[in-house]
Design an enzyme around this catalytic site. Structure first.
Site, short mmCIF file in Angstrom:
data_model
loop_
_atom_site.label_atom_id
_atom_site.label_comp_id
_atom_site.label_asym_id
_atom_site.label_seq_id
_atom_site.Cartn_x
_atom_site.Cartn_y
_atom_site.Cartn_z
N ASP A 14 -44.51 -59.86 -72.15
CA ASP A 14 -44.92 -59.05 -71.00
C ASP A 14 -43.73 -58.48 -70.23
O ASP A 14 -43.91 -57.74 -69.26
CB ASP A 14 -45.78 -59.89 -70.05
CG ASP A 14 -47.11 -60.29 -70.70
OD1 ASP A 14 -47.59 -59.54 -71.58
OD2 ASP A 14 -47.65 -61.35 -70.34
N LYS B 2 -49.97 -66.50 -63.87
CA LYS B 2 -51.29 -65.99 -64.25
C LYS B 2 -51.84 -66.78 -65.44
O LYS B 2 -53.01 -67.20 -65.42
CB LYS B 2 -51.17 -64.49 -64.58
CG LYS B 2 -52.47 -63.81 -64.92
CD LYS B 2 -52.41 -62.34 -64.59
CE LYS B 2 -51.62 -61.51 -65.58
NZ LYS B 2 -52.29 -61.38 -66.89
N SER C 179 -49.95 -65.12 -81.09
CA SER C 179 -50.74 -64.88 -79.88
C SER C 179 -51.20 -66.19 -79.26
O SER C 179 -51.96 -66.95 -79.86
CB SER C 179 -51.96 -64.02 -80.21
OG SER C 179 -52.88 -64.07 -79.14
N GLN D 226 -53.16 -66.35 -76.82
CA GLN D 226 -54.58 -66.22 -76.48
C GLN D 226 -55.45 -66.66 -77.65
O GLN D 226 -56.45 -67.35 -77.47
CB GLN D 226 -54.90 -64.78 -76.07
CG GLN D 226 -54.21 -64.39 -74.76
CD GLN D 226 -54.44 -62.95 -74.37
OE1 GLN D 226 -55.03 -62.17 -75.12
NE2 GLN D 226 -53.95 -62.58 -73.20
N ARG E 34 -59.34 -53.25 -76.22
CA ARG E 34 -58.40 -54.22 -76.81
C ARG E 34 -59.06 -55.02 -77.94
O ARG E 34 -60.25 -55.29 -77.91
CB ARG E 34 -57.84 -55.12 -75.70
CG ARG E 34 -57.04 -54.28 -74.71
CD ARG E 34 -56.44 -55.09 -73.61
NE ARG E 34 -55.42 -55.99 -74.11
CZ ARG E 34 -54.81 -56.89 -73.36
NH1 ARG E 34 -55.13 -57.01 -72.09
NH2 ARG E 34 -53.90 -57.67 -73.87
N LYS F 80 -51.61 -53.86 -75.35
CA LYS F 80 -51.68 -54.60 -74.09
C LYS F 80 -52.60 -53.81 -73.13
O LYS F 80 -53.41 -53.02 -73.56
CB LYS F 80 -50.28 -54.82 -73.52
CG LYS F 80 -49.44 -55.77 -74.36
CD LYS F 80 -50.02 -57.16 -74.34
CE LYS F 80 -49.27 -58.11 -75.24
NZ LYS F 80 -49.93 -59.40 -75.37
N ARG G 281 -48.11 -49.90 -74.11
CA ARG G 281 -46.90 -50.03 -73.28
C ARG G 281 -45.67 -49.39 -73.91
O ARG G 281 -44.77 -48.95 -73.20
CB ARG G 281 -46.62 -51.51 -72.97
CG ARG G 281 -47.56 -52.06 -71.94
CD ARG G 281 -47.19 -53.44 -71.46
NE ARG G 281 -48.11 -53.82 -70.39
CZ ARG G 281 -48.39 -55.07 -70.05
NH1 ARG G 281 -47.82 -56.08 -70.67
NH2 ARG G 281 -49.23 -55.32 -69.06
N ARG H 90 -55.80 -71.12 -67.24
CA ARG H 90 -56.03 -72.38 -67.95
C ARG H 90 -56.46 -73.47 -66.98
O ARG H 90 -57.31 -74.30 -67.31
CB ARG H 90 -54.76 -72.78 -68.71
CG ARG H 90 -54.60 -71.91 -69.98
CD ARG H 90 -53.16 -71.68 -70.29
NE ARG H 90 -52.97 -70.98 -71.56
CZ ARG H 90 -52.87 -69.64 -71.70
NH1 ARG H 90 -53.00 -68.84 -70.65
NH2 ARG H 90 -52.67 -69.11 -72.90
N ARG I 6 -48.06 -53.81 -65.04
CA ARG I 6 -46.64 -54.02 -65.29
C ARG I 6 -45.87 -52.70 -65.45
O ARG I 6 -44.69 -52.63 -65.14
CB ARG I 6 -46.44 -54.92 -66.51
CG ARG I 6 -47.02 -56.33 -66.30
CD ARG I 6 -46.49 -57.33 -67.30
NE ARG I 6 -47.43 -58.41 -67.52
CZ ARG I 6 -47.62 -59.44 -66.71
NH1 ARG I 6 -46.91 -59.56 -65.61
NH2 ARG I 6 -48.51 -60.37 -67.00
C1 S3P Z 1 -51.13 -64.57 -72.50
C2 S3P Z 1 -50.63 -64.33 -73.74
C3 S3P Z 1 -50.01 -63.05 -74.11
C4 S3P Z 1 -49.61 -62.23 -72.89
C5 S3P Z 1 -50.70 -62.20 -71.87
C6 S3P Z 1 -51.02 -63.60 -71.39
C7 S3P Z 1 -51.78 -65.87 -72.24
O1 S3P Z 1 -50.93 -62.30 -74.88
O2 S3P Z 1 -49.27 -60.92 -73.26
O3 S3P Z 1 -50.33 -61.42 -70.75
O4 S3P Z 1 -52.00 -66.21 -71.06
O5 S3P Z 1 -52.07 -66.57 -73.20
P1 S3P Z 1 -51.10 -62.51 -76.48
O6 S3P Z 1 -51.68 -63.84 -76.72
O7 S3P Z 1 -52.01 -61.40 -76.91
O8 S3P Z 1 -49.72 -62.36 -77.03
#
Ligand code: S3P
Length: 448
Positions: free
Chosen positions: A325, A27, A173, A175, A128, A352, A356, A32, A402
């Site tokens: 995750d 995913k 993170s 993200q 979130r 999340k 969770r 990306r 999940r």
């Molecule tokens: C992800 C980063 C993680 C993960 C998410 C996917 C990503 O989140 O929990 O399911 O693809 O960069 P965080 O960046 O908030 O840790």
């Protein structure tokens, strides 16, 4: 009684699981691949893209910003990139559904386009935190208005003259890191992100595969990532590895079910994602990882799991980013193990797709497993019998994919069938979950 819109799913205990399945596309890497191909010059071909709701959200948002994307059979997908800085203002709100990765990465990309974007999503996504992304993007010159409590909807006005920044991540993170790097693509100069605990590096790997000048250096145990702005990203043929976060479910299923041997093929084994597998090996799991290839800088393996007598372990907080995750399914494995498993540093699990930590504790307690949380530490007292009592009540998924897959997996070794209140969200990451599990011998089905 079932609430409207919810799809209850039930697992009947299984005597044995056997077979070979292919992991669905990763995913994180699929998001990306779509985004970076959209910013390249020319037509990219992406093979093995995850075809699931979260990716549909990203693809549709990119289409709204002027990118032409065609999704073909088996996840092959063609993207006509618009070039760096070439996205156009969307006429409508971008609805990213349930996907935190989609909204945060796209906020980054659009922060250095001088246009306005409004981001929204489903109830879970709206709650979130978005300030963690908004803050560095504001430093780069974007204006970001977040909704109540720092969530969605977000109104983002991209910077006219964006500035490169050096940013030390306050939370581990991927993200946030990725949002900054993707913004940096359309900024003259060097954008730098410093992370003290490594997070998944798929953005760096994918950018490099498309020709960006991106460096990663370890200085005194801290990673410094640098990106030169305005690289020439050229269209590529990309193969997306299988998702280790999805493969975790059938593999843990095989470990906890008697007489089982399951192989999951084509699983990504990037070091920044394999924390779960390290923990399972420490728990005594019979797992074999046979490395097969590297594609676009990402290593891939076939993973075999056989029934195992698991023992409890203590897992340090430093491992969290590499398995963030996977804690729900690890907690299910711990519930079947001998002894008390402690998992530290799980604060991020509260924000999340659902809380969770709460969902794991409530679900395991309902299934007759002693479980508690103290601070950010989760404690699971394994039954030591390899199974769990199970629950007469529905287990609440909190509309979290999940959590639903975790309790359906645990139902394989429960004394009574386990029913999860809603399996519909599984489509966000692993649409073939029930098919794959049933293929290896599980009995999982919608109960209405
Ligand atoms: C992800 C980063 C993680 C993960 C998410 C996917 C990503 O989140 O929990 O399911 O693809 O960069 P965080 O960046 O908030 O840790």
């Amino acid at each position: 009684m079932t609430q409207p819109g919810l799809v209850p799913v039930q697992t009947t205990p299984s005597a044995s699981l056997r077979g070979v399945i292919r992991a669905p596309g990763d995913k994180s890497i699929s998001h990306r691949a779509l985004i970076i191909a959209a910013l390249a010059t020319g037509r990219s071909l992406i093979k093995g893209l995850l075809v699931a709701d979260d990716l549909t959200s990203t693809a549709n948002a990119l289409r709204q910003c002027g990118v032409v994307i065609g999704v073909g059979k088996q996840g092959d997908c063609e993207i006509d990139g618009v070039g760096i800085g070439g996205l156009i203002e969307a006429a409508d709100v971008l609805d990213l559904g349930n996907s935190g990765t989609a909204v945060r990465l796209l906020m980054g990309v659009l922060a250095s386009h001088p246009i306005q974007t409004i981001f929204s999503g489903d109830r879970s996504l709206q709650a979130r935190p978005m300030r963690r992304v908004a803050e560095p993007l504001e430093q780069m010159g974007a204006s970001v208005r977040t909704g109540t409590n720092g969530g969605l909807p977000v109104v983002l006005i991209g910077a006219q003259s964006p500035m490169p920044i050096t940013y030390q991540l306050p939370v581990a993170s991927a993200q946030v890191k990725s949002a900054i790097l993707l913004a940096g693509l359309n900024i003259i100069g060097t954008t730098k992100v410093i992370e003290s605990i490594p997070t998944r590096n798929h953005t760096e790997n994918m950018l490099r595969a498309f020709g960006a000048k991106i460096g990663s250096e370890l200085i005194d145990g801290v990673t410094h990532i640098t990106l030169e702005g305005h690289p020439e990203l050229m269209a590529q043929e990309v193969t997306v590895p299988g998702d280790p976060s999805s493969a975790a479910f059938p593999l843990v299923a095989a470990l906890i079910t008697q007489n089982s041997e399951v192989v999951v093929e084509g699983v990504g084994i990037n070091e920044t994602r394999t924390g779960l597998y390290k923990c399972l090996l420490e728990m005594g799991a019979d797992i074999h990882i046979d490395s097969v290839a590297t594609v676009n800088g990402e290593p891939i393996a076939n993973i075999t799991a056989r029934s195992s007598k698991l023992k409890a372990v203590e897992i340090s907080a430093s491992r969290a980013p590499s398995m963030i995750d996977e804690y729900p399914i690890l907690a299910a494995a711990a519930a079947c193990a001998d002894g008390t498993t402690l998992m530290h540093g799980l604060g991020e699990l509260r924000i999340k797709e659902s809380d969770r930590l709460r969902a794991i504790v409530d679900g395991l307690q309902d299934c007759g497993v002693e479980t508690s949380v103290t601070g950010d530490t989760l404690e699971v007292k394994g039954t030591g019998t390899g199974g769990v009592p199970g629950s007469e009540n529905q287990i609440l998924s909190h509309r979290d994919h999940r959590i639903a897959m975790t309790f359906l997996t645990l139902g394989l070794v429960s004394k009574v069938p386990v029913e999860v209140d809603d399996g519909s969200m599984i489509d966000s990451s692993y649409p073939n979950f029930l098919q794959d599990m049933n293929l290896i011998g599980a009995k999982m089905a919608c109960s209405i």
